[in-house]
Design a protein around this motif. Structure first.
Motif, mmCIF file in Angstrom:
data_model
loop_
_atom_site.group_PDB
_atom_site.id
_atom_site.type_symbol
_atom_site.label_atom_id
_atom_site.label_comp_id
_atom_site.label_asym_id
_atom_site.label_seq_id
_atom_site.Cartn_x
_atom_site.Cartn_y
_atom_site.Cartn_z
ATOM 1 N N GLU A 5 -8.021 -4.832 -5.483
ATOM 2 C CA GLU A 5 -9.342 -4.387 -5.913
ATOM 3 C C GLU A 5 -9.585 -2.451 -6.227
ATOM 4 O OE1 GLU A 5 -12.210 -5.616 -2.261
ATOM 5 O OE2 GLU A 5 -10.583 -6.075 -3.946
ATOM 6 N N SER A 6 -8.857 -2.509 -5.254
ATOM 7 C CA SER A 6 -8.693 -0.372 -5.753
ATOM 8 C C SER A 6 -7.880 0.127 -6.188
ATOM 9 C CB SER A 6 -8.344 -0.036 -3.741
ATOM 10 O OG SER A 6 -7.056 -0.516 -3.731
ATOM 11 N N LEU A 7 -6.899 -0.791 -7.062
ATOM 12 C CA LEU A 7 -6.135 -0.201 -7.985
ATOM 13 C C LEU A 7 -6.587 -0.226 -9.433
ATOM 14 C CD1 LEU A 7 -3.303 -3.305 -7.716
ATOM 15 C CD2 LEU A 7 -3.264 -0.611 -7.335
ATOM 16 N N PRO A 8 -7.852 -0.744 -10.039
ATOM 17 C CA PRO A 8 -8.673 -0.173 -11.519
ATOM 18 C C PRO A 8 -9.819 1.071 -10.665
ATOM 19 C CG PRO A 8 -8.872 -2.196 -10.383
ATOM 20 C CD PRO A 8 -7.732 -1.903 -10.046
ATOM 21 N N GLU A 9 -9.832 0.592 -9.180
ATOM 22 C CA GLU A 9 -11.240 2.388 -9.168
ATOM 23 C C GLU A 9 -10.085 3.593 -8.722
ATOM 24 O OE1 GLU A 9 -11.824 2.942 -4.548
ATOM 25 O OE2 GLU A 9 -12.886 1.376 -5.231
ATOM 26 N N ARG A 10 -9.133 3.157 -8.224
ATOM 27 C CA ARG A 10 -8.270 4.295 -7.804
ATOM 28 C C ARG A 10 -7.481 5.258 -9.277
ATOM 29 N NH1 ARG A 10 -10.788 5.923 -3.449
ATOM 30 N NH2 ARG A 10 -9.956 7.267 -2.576
ATOM 31 N N ALA A 11 -7.078 4.044 -9.931
ATOM 32 C CA ALA A 11 -6.605 4.509 -11.051
ATOM 33 C C ALA A 11 -7.587 5.333 -12.223
ATOM 34 C CB ALA A 11 -5.655 3.374 -11.982
ATOM 35 N N ALA A 12 -8.656 5.017 -11.901
ATOM 36 C CA ALA A 12 -9.852 5.165 -13.009
ATOM 37 C C ALA A 12 -9.608 6.897 -12.588
ATOM 38 C CB ALA A 12 -11.071 4.927 -12.772
ATOM 39 N N LEU A 13 -9.928 7.113 -10.665
ATOM 40 C CA LEU A 13 -9.556 8.240 -10.388
ATOM 41 C C LEU A 13 -9.089 9.117 -10.763
ATOM 42 C CD1 LEU A 13 -11.824 10.090 -8.095
ATOM 43 C CD2 LEU A 13 -10.061 8.961 -6.579
ATOM 44 N N SER A 14 -8.028 9.250 -10.512
ATOM 45 C CA SER A 14 -6.473 9.633 -10.852
ATOM 46 C C SER A 14 -7.383 10.002 -12.667
ATOM 47 C CB SER A 14 -5.427 9.194 -10.655
ATOM 48 O OG SER A 14 -5.159 9.212 -10.113
ATOM 49 N N ALA A 15 -6.866 9.345 -13.443
ATOM 50 C CA ALA A 15 -6.322 9.154 -14.778
ATOM 51 C C ALA A 15 -8.140 10.694 -15.298
ATOM 52 C CB ALA A 15 -7.531 8.065 -15.962
ATOM 53 N N VAL A 16 -9.373 10.485 -14.901
ATOM 54 C CA VAL A 16 -10.550 11.236 -14.722
ATOM 55 C C VAL A 16 -9.438 12.610 -14.023
ATOM 56 C CG1 VAL A 16 -13.289 11.350 -14.333
ATOM 57 C CG2 VAL A 16 -11.683 9.413 -14.916
ATOM 58 N N ALA A 21 0.887 -0.911 0.141
ATOM 59 C CA ALA A 21 -0.371 -0.314 0.027
ATOM 60 C C ALA A 21 1.057 0.946 0.486
ATOM 61 C CB ALA A 21 -0.472 -0.323 1.136
ATOM 62 N N ASP A 22 2.032 1.069 0.976
ATOM 63 C CA ASP A 22 2.811 2.032 0.956
ATOM 64 C C ASP A 22 3.889 1.893 0.316
ATOM 65 O OD1 ASP A 22 3.334 4.206 1.741
ATOM 66 O OD2 ASP A 22 4.419 4.057 3.719
ATOM 67 N N MET A 23 4.387 2.460 -0.853
ATOM 68 C CA MET A 23 3.638 3.194 -2.355
ATOM 69 C C MET A 23 3.488 2.522 -2.783
ATOM 70 S SD MET A 23 4.435 6.494 -2.853
ATOM 71 C CE MET A 23 3.514 7.461 -1.714
ATOM 72 N N LYS A 24 3.933 0.941 -2.930
ATOM 73 C CA LYS A 24 3.702 0.131 -4.319
ATOM 74 C C LYS A 24 2.872 0.132 -5.188
ATOM 75 C CE LYS A 24 8.710 -1.188 -3.337
ATOM 76 N NZ LYS A 24 10.180 -1.682 -2.371
ATOM 77 N N GLY A 25 1.537 -0.023 -4.934
ATOM 78 C CA GLY A 25 0.658 0.130 -5.254
ATOM 79 C C GLY A 25 0.479 1.168 -6.299
ATOM 80 N N VAL A 50 1.494 25.088 -4.082
ATOM 81 C CA VAL A 50 0.738 24.271 -5.167
ATOM 82 C C VAL A 50 -0.531 23.619 -4.707
ATOM 83 C CG1 VAL A 50 0.821 22.355 -7.003
ATOM 84 C CG2 VAL A 50 2.375 24.145 -6.750
ATOM 85 N N PRO A 51 -1.365 23.336 -5.669
ATOM 86 C CA PRO A 51 -2.806 22.663 -4.319
ATOM 87 C C PRO A 51 -2.376 21.468 -4.900
ATOM 88 C CG PRO A 51 -3.474 24.697 -6.058
ATOM 89 C CD PRO A 51 -2.648 24.587 -6.138
ATOM 90 N N VAL A 52 -2.576 20.669 -3.640
ATOM 91 C CA VAL A 52 -2.002 19.209 -4.153
ATOM 92 C C VAL A 52 -3.023 18.245 -3.111
ATOM 93 C CG1 VAL A 52 -0.776 18.936 -1.807
ATOM 94 C CG2 VAL A 52 -0.128 17.722 -3.557
ATOM 95 N N VAL A 53 -3.169 17.025 -3.754
ATOM 96 C CA VAL A 53 -3.974 15.904 -2.828
ATOM 97 C C VAL A 53 -3.160 14.799 -2.880
ATOM 98 C CG1 VAL A 53 -5.901 14.425 -2.755
ATOM 99 C CG2 VAL A 53 -6.777 16.390 -4.640
ATOM 100 N N ASP A 54 -2.797 14.531 -1.790
ATOM 101 C CA ASP A 54 -2.010 13.438 -1.879
ATOM 102 C C ASP A 54 -1.659 12.072 -1.134
ATOM 103 O OD1 ASP A 54 -2.064 13.775 1.247
ATOM 104 O OD2 ASP A 54 -0.550 15.110 1.692
ATOM 105 N N THR A 55 -3.259 11.328 -1.221
ATOM 106 C CA THR A 55 -3.564 10.352 -0.642
ATOM 107 C C THR A 55 -4.272 9.783 -1.796
ATOM 108 O OG1 THR A 55 -4.991 11.278 0.912
ATOM 109 C CG2 THR A 55 -3.200 9.775 1.457
ATOM 110 N N MET A 56 -3.407 9.518 -3.091
ATOM 111 C CA MET A 56 -4.352 9.197 -4.500
ATOM 112 C C MET A 56 -3.722 7.917 -4.272
ATOM 113 S SD MET A 56 -6.455 12.066 -5.334
ATOM 114 C CE MET A 56 -6.705 10.972 -7.498
ATOM 115 N N GLY A 57 -3.056 7.090 -3.511
ATOM 116 C CA GLY A 57 -2.630 5.451 -4.388
ATOM 117 C C GLY A 57 -3.792 5.071 -3.381
ATOM 118 N N ALA A 58 -3.526 3.453 -3.290
ATOM 119 C CA ALA A 58 -4.507 2.189 -3.357
ATOM 120 C C ALA A 58 -5.526 2.882 -2.160
ATOM 121 C CB ALA A 58 -3.842 1.120 -3.116
#
Length: 402
Positions: free
Chosen positions: A380-391, A129-133, A357-365
């Motif tokens: 299952e959070s990998l594709p979920e959070r990757a989609a959140l980042s991409a959008v 989780a911290d943070m290779k995912g 610079v505005p930052v959201v710093d917990t965009m990981g898994a």
């Protein structure tokens, strides 16, 4: 997902095909504790190989010099691994920063070295989780963005440092340089298991106070000695008493002492401060100066103060509120609830925010029990959070955060 554009929908489908879990499993099999330079070299090369799929200029950057106070009071240089830096389309109209870290808290000799699957489907592995995912899903999101027609509008830098877990002392200048001129930043620390993000963060400062006394025989002539250990303890008590509602103070360790029949002439006090705001930093600095001065006078010793407030507090200012709102709205369109709460922890997001610079710093898994042998990733959070980042990235590229 009715709120998504066709381009965003295509990006979500793209990330779903990315080998995020396989990458995470491969990367967690490499020990990359902050002090394991050989392991860091291996993971840096593996990450460079994977991130080279993105366009732009990729380099492994040598660490800046950094120092540490040893247990015998010497100030010495400490080695760090190289940092991965990628710059893509620096002339594009919209510029972003994405950051993460390759190091973990698990040293080369730590018993937690391999991954395993738990009965409930979670993946238990060092750094999962911290943070290779988080690095795996960051890469998947960027690959999806690059496959979209919006890519030409966006420039970005990716910085993956090797020393985040110990304070980013050899990469802080690199982070600050990469943050310059960026409209927004995303950092891939893990979200909580339920997906909650970190909002405001306090700051941190770590100090080593080296106390020089005078040795003497504890039985024959103790009055001629100046007990450095006692002076260090006095420092610890004085500093602990300076805590306020906005300032936590933790005297964490005293190194020093020796045989029972010798008055110790050297001791090193390690202390951590957690300020909530800049005013609390000023209070802590004044407390350090006064405590050192008072103890030198009352114990007839010399005190050297080493250290700094290496991560300033990160408030939720109007820019950060807007960025959190954008992430929340992207999550809503994806069917992902997004909430955040304040935390006492720190990360490189503190330093990015300090650059304006505005930052959201917990965009990981999503995951939990980090910094322990029970650390787990919810796969299952990998594709979920990757989609959140991409959008989120696509909307920023389209001017939603102008």
């Amino acid at each position: 997902m009715s709120g998504l554009s066709s381009i965003e929908q295509a990006a979500v489908e793209h990330v779903a095909q990315a080998p995020m879990l396989a990458r995470t499993e491969a990367w967690t099999a490499i020990n990359s504790g902050t002090r394991n330079l050989a392991g860091l070299a291996t993971i840096a090369e593996a990450l460079a190989d994977n991130f080279s799929a993105l366009p732009g200029h990729l380099a492994l950057v040598d660490p800046a010099p950094a120092e540490s106070v040893t247990s015998d009071g010497r100030v010495e240089s400490i080695g760090h691994g190289r940092h991965l830096h990628l710059a893509v389309r620096p002339d594009a109209p919209v510029q972003m920063l994405l950051t993460g870290h390759m190091d973990t808290v698990f040293g080369a000799d730590h018993p937690f070295q391999t991954g395993r699957w738990l009965d409930d489907g979670r993946f238990n592995a060092p750094g999962a989780a911290d943070m290779k995912g988080g690095l795996a899903l960051m890469l998947a999101a960027l690959e999806a963005v690059e496959a979209s027609p919006v890519a030409a509008q966006l420039g970005y830098e990716v910085l993956i440092n090797s020393d985040e877990e110990t304070g980013s002392f050899s990469s802080r200048a690199l982070i600050e340089g990469a943050a310059r001129g960026k409209v927004a930043a995303l950092t891939y620390e893990p979200a909580l298991p339920d997906g909650t993000l970190a909002g405001a963060r306090g700051g941190t400062g770590n100090f080593s106070l080296v106390v020089h006394g005078r040795s003497a025989h504890a039985g024959r002539n103790p009055e001629e000695g100046r007990n450095a250990l006692v002076a260090a303890a006095a420092l610890a008590v004085r500093l602990a008493e300076t805590k306020t509602a906005g300032l936590a103070v933790n005297p964490a360790r005293i190194d020093g002492g020796g045989p029972n029949n010798v008055v110790p002439d050297l001791a090193i006090l390690r202390v951590n401060f957690r300020p909530r705001d800049e005013w609390s930093i000023a209070i802590a600095k004044a407390a350090l100066e006064k405590a050192a001065s008072d103890v030198m006078a009352s114990h007839d010793v010399r005190v050297e103060v080493h250290g700094s407030f290496n991560r300033p507090p990160k408030p939720i200012d109007p820019g950060a509120e807007r960025l959190f709102g954008l992430v929340r709205d992207a999550g809503s369109d994806l069917g992902i609830p997004v909430a955040w709460k304040d935390t006492g922890g720190v990360c490189d997001g503190n330093n990015i925010a300090a650059c304006g610079v505005p930052v959201v710093d917990t965009m990981g898994a999503r995951g939990g029990s980090i910094h322990s042998a029970e650390e787990f990733l919810i796969p299952e959070s990998l594709p979920e959070r990757a989609a959140l980042s991409a959008v989120t990235i696509l909307r920023i590229a389209n001017g939603a955060f102008a």
